[in-house]
Scaffold this motif. Structure first.
Motif, PDB file in Angstrom:
ATOM      1  N   ASP A  28      40.520  36.959 -84.466  1.00 24.51           N
ATOM      2  CA  ASP A  28      40.827  35.572 -85.351  1.00 24.51           C
ATOM      3  C   ASP A  28      40.283  35.396 -86.956  1.00 24.51           C
ATOM      4  N   VAL A  32      46.419  36.568 -89.229  1.00 28.33           N
ATOM      5  CA  VAL A  32      46.869  35.228 -89.045  1.00 28.33           C
ATOM      6  C   VAL A  32      48.619  34.973 -87.392  1.00 28.33           C
ATOM      7  N   GLU A  35      51.708  36.431 -87.344  1.00 35.86           N
ATOM      8  CA  GLU A  35      51.737  37.345 -88.069  1.00 35.86           C
ATOM      9  C   GLU A  35      52.450  38.926 -87.376  1.00 35.86           C
TER      10      GLU A  35
END
Length: 171
Positions: A28, A32, A35
């Motif tokens: 995390d 992202v 992505e």
């Protein structure tokens, strides 16, 4: 981008899952949502292979012919110079105004790094430094390839059949 691999478990059908809450938090933090990332398998380096390499180098260095001790005064000098000879080196070039200036620059640079190989050709000074074999700098496959190249170069230097140093008693 992450600085260390994140541990994942393959669960079949194209699904991967992080191994623990720690790795989930790292993912995390480092990634992202939405992505696309390319995943590559990471192989940890074997401590056994690492220990074998340094034992073989140390044993070979302690048994070097006297004529080679001036060029290789320590096992570390031997390792780094053989890395350079085997092509595991970074090269920097300095173009000088004249051959004489190149000689002066080389003489100035040489004492800065006991392990570097400094050459002069015409008005160009080249400085070769051994690539790091640290775990951070070199993964398992590049380390194994560089290890083998150095051990082969050592066998060539000693004039023995390739593989002799690798199979030495101390290794």
């Amino acid at each position: 981008m992450t600085t260390a691999p994140i541990n994942l478990r393959y669960e079949g059908e194209g699904n991967f899952r992080v191994m623990s809450n720690y790795w989930a938090a790292r993912a995390d933090k480092d990634f992202v949502i939405g992505e696309v990332y390319k995943m590559v398998e990471h192989h940890d380096r074997s401590q056994i292979s690492h220990n074998h390499y340094f034992a073989a180098l140390g044993n070979a260095w302690s048994n070097l012919p006297d004529r080679l001790f001036e060029e290789f005064p320590t096992a570390e000098v031997l390792r780094k110079k053989l890395l350079i000879r085997a092509g595991y080196a970074d090269e920097r070039s300095i173009v000088c105004a004249s051959k004489a200036e190149a000689q002066r620059v080389a003489a100035f640079i040489k004492p800065m790094d006991d392990y570097a190989v400094v050459t002069v050709r015409e008005a160009v000074v080249r400085v070769y430094t051994a690539q790091s074999q640290s775990v951070k700098a070199m993964g398992a496959k590049p380390f194994q390839a560089s290890k083998q190249a150095v051990l082969d170069a050592l066998d060539d230097l000693l004039g023995v059949e390739r593989g002799v140093t690798e199979r030495s008693e101390a290794a």
